[in-house]
Design a protein around this motif. Sequence first.
Motif, PDB file in Angstrom:
ATOM      1  N   VAL A 648      27.707  -8.737 -64.478  1.00  0.00           N
ATOM      2  CA  VAL A 648      29.142  -8.472 -64.335  1.00  0.00           C
ATOM      3  C   VAL A 648      29.612  -8.870 -62.937  1.00  0.00           C
ATOM      4  O   VAL A 648      30.665  -9.501 -62.765  1.00  0.00           O
ATOM      5  CB  VAL A 648      29.441  -6.980 -64.616  1.00  0.00           C
ATOM      6  CG1 VAL A 648      30.883  -6.647 -64.255  1.00  0.00           C
ATOM      7  CG2 VAL A 648      29.181  -6.651 -66.076  1.00  0.00           C
ATOM      8  N   MET A 649      28.823  -8.529 -61.929  1.00  0.00           N
ATOM      9  CA  MET A 649      29.194  -8.875 -60.547  1.00  0.00           C
ATOM     10  C   MET A 649      29.234 -10.391 -60.356  1.00  0.00           C
ATOM     11  O   MET A 649      30.122 -10.921 -59.661  1.00  0.00           O
ATOM     12  CB  MET A 649      28.202  -8.240 -59.575  1.00  0.00           C
ATOM     13  CG  MET A 649      28.300  -6.723 -59.498  1.00  0.00           C
ATOM     14  SD  MET A 649      27.025  -6.003 -58.434  1.00  0.00           S
ATOM     15  CE  MET A 649      27.519  -4.280 -58.422  1.00  0.00           C
ATOM     16  N   ARG A 650      28.296 -11.087 -60.981  1.00  0.00           N
ATOM     17  CA  ARG A 650      28.295 -12.546 -60.870  1.00  0.00           C
ATOM     18  C   ARG A 650      29.579 -13.131 -61.461  1.00  0.00           C
ATOM     19  O   ARG A 650      30.197 -14.024 -60.897  1.00  0.00           O
ATOM     20  CB  ARG A 650      27.071 -13.114 -61.599  1.00  0.00           C
ATOM     21  CG  ARG A 650      26.949 -14.634 -61.495  1.00  0.00           C
ATOM     22  CD  ARG A 650      25.721 -15.138 -62.203  1.00  0.00           C
ATOM     23  NE  ARG A 650      25.812 -14.916 -63.637  1.00  0.00           N
ATOM     24  CZ  ARG A 650      24.827 -15.175 -64.488  1.00  0.00           C
ATOM     25  NH1 ARG A 650      23.664 -15.608 -64.031  1.00  0.00           N
ATOM     26  NH2 ARG A 650      24.991 -14.975 -65.763  1.00  0.00           N
ATOM     27  N   ASN A 651      30.004 -12.606 -62.621  1.00  0.00           N
ATOM     28  CA  ASN A 651      31.234 -13.092 -63.253  1.00  0.00           C
ATOM     29  C   ASN A 651      32.456 -12.805 -62.386  1.00  0.00           C
ATOM     30  O   ASN A 651      33.376 -13.623 -62.285  1.00  0.00           O
ATOM     31  CB  ASN A 651      31.398 -12.468 -64.640  1.00  0.00           C
ATOM     32  CG  ASN A 651      30.541 -13.145 -65.688  1.00  0.00           C
ATOM     33  OD1 ASN A 651      30.879 -14.213 -66.193  1.00  0.00           O
ATOM     34  ND2 ASN A 651      29.418 -12.526 -66.011  1.00  0.00           N
ATOM     35  N   ILE A 652      32.495 -11.621 -61.770  1.00  0.00           N
ATOM     36  CA  ILE A 652      33.619 -11.281 -60.896  1.00  0.00           C
ATOM     37  C   ILE A 652      33.684 -12.257 -59.720  1.00  0.00           C
ATOM     38  O   ILE A 652      34.759 -12.769 -59.365  1.00  0.00           O
ATOM     39  CB  ILE A 652      33.486  -9.831 -60.386  1.00  0.00           C
ATOM     40  CG1 ILE A 652      33.709  -8.844 -61.544  1.00  0.00           C
ATOM     41  CG2 ILE A 652      34.482  -9.554 -59.261  1.00  0.00           C
ATOM     42  CD1 ILE A 652      33.485  -7.396 -61.178  1.00  0.00           C
ATOM     43  N   ILE A 653      32.524 -12.518 -59.113  1.00  0.00           N
ATOM     44  CA  ILE A 653      32.472 -13.437 -57.966  1.00  0.00           C
ATOM     45  C   ILE A 653      32.971 -14.826 -58.367  1.00  0.00           C
ATOM     46  O   ILE A 653      33.763 -15.464 -57.655  1.00  0.00           O
ATOM     47  CB  ILE A 653      31.029 -13.514 -57.412  1.00  0.00           C
ATOM     48  CG1 ILE A 653      30.615 -12.156 -56.800  1.00  0.00           C
ATOM     49  CG2 ILE A 653      30.893 -14.620 -56.385  1.00  0.00           C
ATOM     50  CD1 ILE A 653      31.429 -11.745 -55.607  1.00  0.00           C
ATOM     51  N   GLU A 654      32.526 -15.325 -59.534  1.00  0.00           N
ATOM     52  CA  GLU A 654      32.941 -16.657 -59.978  1.00  0.00           C
ATOM     53  C   GLU A 654      34.444 -16.704 -60.263  1.00  0.00           C
ATOM     54  O   GLU A 654      35.136 -17.660 -59.905  1.00  0.00           O
ATOM     55  CB  GLU A 654      32.150 -17.063 -61.217  1.00  0.00           C
ATOM     56  CG  GLU A 654      30.688 -17.352 -60.923  1.00  0.00           C
ATOM     57  CD  GLU A 654      29.922 -17.751 -62.170  1.00  0.00           C
ATOM     58  OE1 GLU A 654      30.521 -17.709 -63.267  1.00  0.00           O
ATOM     59  OE2 GLU A 654      28.743 -18.106 -62.056  1.00  0.00           O
ATOM     60  N   TYR A 655      34.966 -15.653 -60.939  1.00  0.00           N
ATOM     61  CA  TYR A 655      36.399 -15.578 -61.216  1.00  0.00           C
ATOM     62  C   TYR A 655      37.198 -15.639 -59.906  1.00  0.00           C
ATOM     63  O   TYR A 655      38.103 -16.449 -59.722  1.00  0.00           O
ATOM     64  CB  TYR A 655      36.733 -14.260 -61.936  1.00  0.00           C
ATOM     65  CG  TYR A 655      36.788 -14.367 -63.444  1.00  0.00           C
ATOM     66  CD1 TYR A 655      37.893 -14.927 -64.085  1.00  0.00           C
ATOM     67  CD2 TYR A 655      35.755 -13.861 -64.226  1.00  0.00           C
ATOM     68  CE1 TYR A 655      37.949 -14.988 -65.457  1.00  0.00           C
ATOM     69  CE2 TYR A 655      35.801 -13.926 -65.603  1.00  0.00           C
ATOM     70  CZ  TYR A 655      36.909 -14.489 -66.224  1.00  0.00           C
ATOM     71  OH  TYR A 655      36.971 -14.550 -67.583  1.00  0.00           O
ATOM     72  N   TYR A 656      36.824 -14.705 -59.009  1.00  0.00           N
ATOM     73  CA  TYR A 656      37.642 -14.525 -57.816  1.00  0.00           C
ATOM     74  C   TYR A 656      37.559 -15.724 -56.867  1.00  0.00           C
ATOM     75  O   TYR A 656      38.575 -16.279 -56.441  1.00  0.00           O
ATOM     76  CB  TYR A 656      37.233 -13.251 -57.076  1.00  0.00           C
ATOM     77  CG  TYR A 656      38.059 -13.027 -55.822  1.00  0.00           C
ATOM     78  CD1 TYR A 656      39.401 -12.649 -55.913  1.00  0.00           C
ATOM     79  CD2 TYR A 656      37.503 -13.231 -54.561  1.00  0.00           C
ATOM     80  CE1 TYR A 656      40.158 -12.469 -54.780  1.00  0.00           C
ATOM     81  CE2 TYR A 656      38.263 -13.054 -53.427  1.00  0.00           C
ATOM     82  CZ  TYR A 656      39.603 -12.673 -53.534  1.00  0.00           C
ATOM     83  OH  TYR A 656      40.362 -12.513 -52.415  1.00  0.00           O
ATOM     84  N   PHE A 657      36.342 -16.126 -56.526  1.00  0.00           N
ATOM     85  CA  PHE A 657      36.210 -17.210 -55.547  1.00  0.00           C
ATOM     86  C   PHE A 657      36.679 -18.550 -56.118  1.00  0.00           C
ATOM     87  O   PHE A 657      37.098 -19.434 -55.371  1.00  0.00           O
ATOM     88  CB  PHE A 657      34.764 -17.290 -55.045  1.00  0.00           C
ATOM     89  CG  PHE A 657      34.437 -16.226 -54.036  1.00  0.00           C
ATOM     90  CD1 PHE A 657      34.633 -16.462 -52.681  1.00  0.00           C
ATOM     91  CD2 PHE A 657      33.969 -14.988 -54.427  1.00  0.00           C
ATOM     92  CE1 PHE A 657      34.348 -15.479 -51.743  1.00  0.00           C
ATOM     93  CE2 PHE A 657      33.691 -14.005 -53.500  1.00  0.00           C
ATOM     94  CZ  PHE A 657      33.883 -14.244 -52.149  1.00  0.00           C
ATOM     95  N   GLY A 658      36.623 -18.712 -57.440  1.00  0.00           N
ATOM     96  CA  GLY A 658      37.201 -19.905 -58.047  1.00  0.00           C
ATOM     97  C   GLY A 658      38.714 -19.875 -57.971  1.00  0.00           C
ATOM     98  O   GLY A 658      39.382 -20.893 -57.723  1.00  0.00           O
ATOM     99  N   PHE A 659      39.312 -18.692 -58.146  1.00  0.00           N
ATOM    100  CA  PHE A 659      40.771 -18.558 -58.131  1.00  0.00           C
ATOM    101  C   PHE A 659      41.329 -18.780 -56.720  1.00  0.00           C
ATOM    102  O   PHE A 659      42.377 -19.403 -56.541  1.00  0.00           O
ATOM    103  CB  PHE A 659      41.149 -17.161 -58.634  1.00  0.00           C
ATOM    104  CG  PHE A 659      42.634 -16.916 -58.676  1.00  0.00           C
ATOM    105  CD1 PHE A 659      43.419 -17.464 -59.680  1.00  0.00           C
ATOM    106  CD2 PHE A 659      43.243 -16.137 -57.694  1.00  0.00           C
ATOM    107  CE1 PHE A 659      44.783 -17.229 -59.716  1.00  0.00           C
ATOM    108  CE2 PHE A 659      44.610 -15.912 -57.728  1.00  0.00           C
ATOM    109  CZ  PHE A 659      45.393 -16.457 -58.749  1.00  0.00           C
TER     110      PHE A 659
END
Length: 734
Positions: A648-659
Amino acid sequence: MAESISIMGVASYHPTTPEKLDVSKQNTLIFGLNGSGKSTISNFLYAPEQQRFASSTLNIEGDYTAIVYNQAFVDDNFVHSSMQEGVFTLSEDNATLEVRITEKTRLREQLADAYRDIKNKISDAEQAKKDIVDSTIDEVFKQKHAIEKTSLNAFLSGFKRKVSFYDQVKKQKGNASDSIDSLDSEYQSLTQNDKTQPNLVILPSPPKITDEQVALLSEPIVGSSSSQLTEFISELNNQNWVKNGKDNYLKDSQKKCPFCQQETIDDTFRSELASLFDKTYESNVQRVEAVLISYTGAVASYIDSIKAAFIGCSIFDSNIHNVEPAFELIERAYQDNVALIQSKVDKPSSAIELLDCSEKLKPIEEVAKDINQAVQSIIARAKKFNENKNDIQFRMWDSIRYHTGNLFSLEKNQIDKKDKEIAQFKEQLSRVERIGKKVAARIGYLRSKTSNIDETISRININLKSLGLTSFEIVASNNPEQKNYFILSRGEEPKDGEAVFKSLSEGEKTLITFLYFIEKCNGSMSTDSDLTDNEKLIVIDDPISSLSQNYIYDIASMIHTKIIKGNRFKKVIVLTHSLFFYQELLKLAPQGKDKFNDKYSLYRLNKKQYTNAKPMDKGELKNDYQSLWQTVKDVIEGNAHPVVLPNVMRNIIEYYFGFVHKKDKLADILNKLIENEPEQGYKSFYRYINRGSHADPTNIGFMVDVDHTAYLERFRAIFKESQDEEHYICMMES
């Protein structure tokens, strides 16, 4: 809950405590992350007869047939089969027959409604009967409380529960009109006598002496006639005086006479005096003394025994039975005899005769006789105790029946009335069943004249093209032994539909299987099927797991327009792990709160040790990104297992830093944190975060037994290092 799914003892569900979901509303939407237990629900509804679901139940009112879309459906119809059963629908060129079938179908649905209505009336009437009996049971049971306050409480053993008490009373005839109070008094008297059964007053035998002793007392005891003193002492009649003087005043060495003080006591005198009171004389005196001792003891024992005989009788009452004066008289009479014997001891030469005390005993004997008559009466009654006890017990139950007769009469009248209603309803039900069978047969006949699979094939192919899928289609099987079957084709002569299916992408497989499922829900699996839409329980489990975002809207739209809209089906249950898909279904639902709540139930599945189903409000879940943060908070609150955290943390990081366009910077931040990480075991956490969402999770094993706070600290450190800690705080507190 009236209509529900209950899952227990399978997969992630608790082994002994069932997890229940209310499905009483028309539509039930269930959201849960992968692994939370969604597939277990759909698999149960797909094949409830499997042994693993022995402890799970589905409670749906009325007749229904479950039509389930899940992986098992795909496997059975496509993966393990080269062709699919045809779905029959009405041809467009049979408008007249279609109208007739529609009319007959509508009539059958009306009959089904009438059937359910009558069944409900029968059920209501049966419940009313139960309520009538329950009410009577409650009223009759009130009698128990009055009995418990009496000695009759002993008869309630085994009948202290409402139903057993009621059954015992109901089977009585109700002829005994005794009051509970009178039966209580009667039983108290009986038990009192049984518990303290009195003894008879048995008087002891009076003290007696033998004939030999009588003779001993009646004859004087005199000295020996061989002594020179005998004649002189006899003339003076002072033998007792001489004997007393000898024993008490004449010492062995004394020579002076105690009276004249002359030395007249010589050996000759002593010899004559001893001869006068020889051994025979002494023996007779001792015999009298023995009689005195034994008779005195016998008298004392006799008097004590008389008193004990009365005291030992439980019904003896000194205030009523006044025997004390009689005791004194009889004791005084026997003491007079003791005194007579004592006088004989003092004066052996005297003759005495003991007094007859029988007249003094008569008052005591009369009182004893009266008491014993009462004792005999009590003993006689006590011998019949069990017989009398059973009689009182029987009369108690019969008395309750007598005094509650009006309750049983009212109960019977009401039950008879309900039985009559039920008989009428059952007759109506039988008539509806007969008509329903005729209508179903007619519908089957009309369908056989008009139904085919061509319309279904055409619709599926049109839908495939509308979705941009043109590289394959479905066609009718040309195998004469498999008439009315579908087969997948890529345009050439159809040969092996299974091979075509295996060549499709995951997304294409999902679309074709779901389109087939939609047709199956709306059509029939045979030309003469009489299964109506309102008997179909539609279950859809994650139809978008392999689809791109573009198709998710199309699938949601299909479910709404082809399945949910119009409320044609008995129930609709949709399960998904995609928050986007879940939100699309909600957007298509009625927006008014009352209308939505009337037709929709929402659930969220969480899994920690076991799966938990929690009802949700419509606006509780926002979007995918917020859902990921919510999962982090669920772990902190104990509603989800920490094992999900790294992913879940990995997905949050990818979402946020990609945005925020910081993906390049993210790699540098993670490498820096890896270098500075003091704990060697946690370096793999940062590498896992840095690997891309589809990387091979070879390092997942490290995280299973770690405290979630360790992950949270390192997760926050990523935002802090990127100067975005404020965003972390905002999302965790929202």
